[in-house]
Motif scaffolding. Sequence first.
Motif, PDB file in Angstrom:
ATOM      1  N   GLU A  19       3.010  -3.081  -2.744  1.00 35.39           N
ATOM      2  CA  GLU A  19       2.578  -3.091  -4.150  1.00 35.39           C
ATOM      3  C   GLU A  19       2.645  -4.500  -4.722  1.00 35.39           C
ATOM      4  O   GLU A  19       1.718  -4.949  -5.403  1.00 35.39           O
ATOM      5  CB  GLU A  19       3.430  -2.140  -4.985  1.00 35.39           C
ATOM      6  N   MET A  20       3.735  -5.213  -4.445  1.00 35.59           N
ATOM      7  CA  MET A  20       3.908  -6.571  -4.970  1.00 35.59           C
ATOM      8  C   MET A  20       2.830  -7.512  -4.414  1.00 35.59           C
ATOM      9  O   MET A  20       2.199  -8.259  -5.159  1.00 35.59           O
ATOM     10  CB  MET A  20       5.300  -7.091  -4.606  1.00 35.59           C
ATOM     11  N   ILE A  21       2.598  -7.452  -3.105  1.00 39.19           N
ATOM     12  CA  ILE A  21       1.605  -8.315  -2.464  1.00 39.19           C
ATOM     13  C   ILE A  21       0.213  -8.048  -3.030  1.00 39.19           C
ATOM     14  O   ILE A  21      -0.524  -8.973  -3.381  1.00 39.19           O
ATOM     15  CB  ILE A  21       1.611  -8.095  -0.944  1.00 39.19           C
ATOM     16  N   THR A  23      -0.620  -6.515  -5.862  1.00 35.87           N
ATOM     17  CA  THR A  23      -0.676  -6.838  -7.294  1.00 35.87           C
ATOM     18  C   THR A  23      -0.843  -8.343  -7.488  1.00 35.87           C
ATOM     19  O   THR A  23      -1.605  -8.786  -8.356  1.00 35.87           O
ATOM     20  CB  THR A  23       0.582  -6.321  -8.020  1.00 35.87           C
ATOM     21  N   ASP A  24      -0.130  -9.137  -6.670  1.00 38.84           N
ATOM     22  CA  ASP A  24      -0.284 -10.596  -6.730  1.00 38.84           C
ATOM     23  C   ASP A  24      -1.711 -11.026  -6.422  1.00 38.84           C
ATOM     24  O   ASP A  24      -2.162 -12.073  -6.888  1.00 38.84           O
ATOM     25  CB  ASP A  24       0.666 -11.287  -5.742  1.00 38.84           C
ATOM     26  N   GLU A  25      -2.427 -10.221  -5.632  1.00 41.71           N
ATOM     27  CA  GLU A  25      -3.821 -10.506  -5.294  1.00 41.71           C
ATOM     28  C   GLU A  25      -4.787  -9.908  -6.326  1.00 41.71           C
ATOM     29  O   GLU A  25      -5.986  -9.831  -6.083  1.00 41.71           O
ATOM     30  CB  GLU A  25      -4.147  -9.961  -3.901  1.00 41.71           C
ATOM     31  N   GLN A  26      -4.247  -9.462  -7.448  1.00 45.01           N
ATOM     32  CA  GLN A  26      -5.025  -8.929  -8.572  1.00 45.01           C
ATOM     33  C   GLN A  26      -5.612  -7.551  -8.326  1.00 45.01           C
ATOM     34  O   GLN A  26      -6.598  -7.162  -8.964  1.00 45.01           O
ATOM     35  CB  GLN A  26      -6.133  -9.903  -9.001  1.00 45.01           C
TER      36      GLN A  26
END
Length: 124
Positions: A19-21, A23-26
Amino acid sequence: MGKKICLLEDDEGIREIIEMILTDEQYEVYGFSNVKDFMAFEDKASQDLYLLDVRLPDGDGFNVCQTLKDDDITKGIPVMMMSAHAGLHEMRRSCKAEDFIAKPFDIFDLLKKVDHQLTKGLNH
């Protein structure tokens, strides 16, 4: 936010990292830890990609994949399967997923495969 990804992964640590990865990629990520909650999710039709674990506490990701592919509303949405136990050949026999990623996975490989599925054409 960008494209929507529905993630079904029972391991909380793996789910949070993915999820974090993403989300960081928009990407807009909807994470679920079990089949019951995933199947109750009302917005499955507006997703751009499904990322499904194979072994789940209350079911099997291959069965979830097949349910999505058998439904006229979700059949055109790409599915990526993830597993530390099952392999690509087993996936091809069990469901019509577009891609497979083995665990443990390389973060950059995961992102490359996700990006490929989301950019290979208009999915729906």
